[in-house]
Write an enzyme that holds these catalytic residues in place. Structure first.
Site: not given
Ligand SMILES: *Cc1c(COP(=O)(O)O)cnc(C)c1O
Length: 373
Positions: A112, A182, A206
């Site tokens: 990511w 993030d 998540k």
């Molecule tokens: C799932 C995830 C993303 C992407 O998320 P979206 O909401 O699908 O854009 C980005 N960074 C991390 C660490 C993730 O687990």
């Protein structure tokens, strides 16, 4: 008279190890179900009410207040509810914070992060402060490896690498540079020191709620950079525009915000982030103990950096892994197949994942090894 075909207590739910969208707390789902036709005292569904209504305003305000309480957010930070997922933040962060002539540092610790870097490079100058890509992102880059730019616009990190199953145990020291994290796959899974961050973002699906809303916590001085770009940046991409409108610049994902609010209420009822963190540690420890017990299973992440949220492991052959996935799915364990980019298995055990599901998986792993080991 309302007659439920299936009383809630007998609804069959499998153990959902999916990485996201992921398992939600059952009491939250039950409250949604109970109130879906009409919110108490409102007479309309959450799916039907105006985002400008007093009801929704109070839902939004309650969610923000609970987020502030849970994370002990210090003064000087704004809480935003945005759309576009964490992926849009890959673009919004540099669009708002990275000016011409300055450099953003990115710590490349997982798939990511790699995506975030690709997007940032479309906007401005990027320095890779450290990378573990050559090691298949099996570990978090060490503090000693960081090569930071002087006067970096910000330093971007991924606190939990969802795909590879690694997680920061301590925040990196980035000096005076604003730290942007993030935190999509671990937000509110343990106490978080918001004051050490300048911006934190997380897609909700998540650990925070259903898909559709993205939580952003941003420090006022960074917001000022957005305010300075109001005439050049598209309004929907501008943090300051969203902040000035209280996350109601346009129609927000009302249902997702409502459900996220219920999850926050549930987290507070669990005793807050410290209590949830202890439970998450205990769940992960059980799974890693089984992975390490005999050598039949092999953890893929460096031990010191193992994620408490996404537990990644492999078997000796892809044949065995295929069999494990087929048989575990049949036994009621869903979503345990690893990300297509890395293969193997991944058990995502977010806040709402029940401990008895971890115990059941450990039993299954033991039994599978006895038969095929
Ligand atoms: C799932 C995830 C993303 C992407 O998320 P979206 O909401 O699908 O854009 C980005 N960074 C991390 C660490 C993730 O687990």
């Amino acid at each position: 008279m309302v007659a439920f075909k299936e009383p809630m207590s007998t609804v069959h739910r499998v153990y959902n190890f999916a990485a996201g969208p992921a398992v939600l707390p059952v009491p939250v789902l039950e409250e949604i179900q109970r109130d879906l036709l009409a919110l108490p005292g409102v007479g309309m569904s959450i799916l039907e009410i105006s985002h400008r209504s007093k009801t929704f305003e109070s839902i939004l305000a309650r969610a923000e207040a609970d987020i502030r309480a849970l994370a002990a957010i210090p003064p000087g930070y704004r809480v935003l509810f945005l759309q576009g997922g964490a992926s849009l933040q890959f673009s919004m962060v540099p669009m708002n914070l990275l000016g011409p002539g300055s450099t953003a540092d990115y710590i490349d610790g997982g798939s990511w992060a790699d995506k975030a870097i690709k997007e940032a490079k479309k906007i401005g100058r990027v320095n890779i402060a450290a990378s573990t890509k050559a090691e298949s992102y099996a570990r978090i880059p060490a503090q000693s490896e960081l090569v930071l730019s002087p006067d970096a616009a910000y330093v971007h990190m991924t606190s939990n690498n969802t795909i590879e199953g690694t997680q920061y145990k301590q925040l990196p020291d980035v000096g005076p540079a604003p730290l942007v994290s993030d935190a999509s796959s671990e937000m509110f899974s343990r106490p978080i020191d918001v004051g050490r961050h300048a911006l934190i973002y997380a897609g909700a699906q998540k650990n925070l709620g259903p898909a559709g809303v993205t939580l952003v916590i941003i420090r006022d001085d960074l917001l000022q950079r957005s305010a300075d770009k109001k005439s050049s940046l598209p309004s929907m991409m501008n943090y300051a525009v969203h902040e000035e409108n209280g996350s109601l610049y346009n129609t927000p994902p009302t249902f997702a915000v409502y459900a996220l609010g219920l999850v926050m209420k549930w987290l507070l009822a669990q005793g807050g982030l410290a209590a949830v963190g202890v439970a998450n540690e205990r769940k992960a420890a059980k799974l890693y103990a089984e992975i390490d017990r005999s050598g039949f299973y092999r953890g893929t992440a460096a031990k010191a950096d193992r994620s408490v949220m996404n537990v990644t492991f492999r078997l000796a052959t892809e044949e065995l892994e295929k069999r494990f996935i087929v048989e575990s799915t049949a036994a009621g364990f869903d979503g345990i197949k690893g990300h297509r980019a890395v293969g193997g298995m991944r058990a995502s055990i977010y806040n709402a994942f029940p401990e008895e599901g971890v115990d059941a998986l450990v039993d299954f792993m033991k039994e599978f090894e006895q038969r095929l080991g």
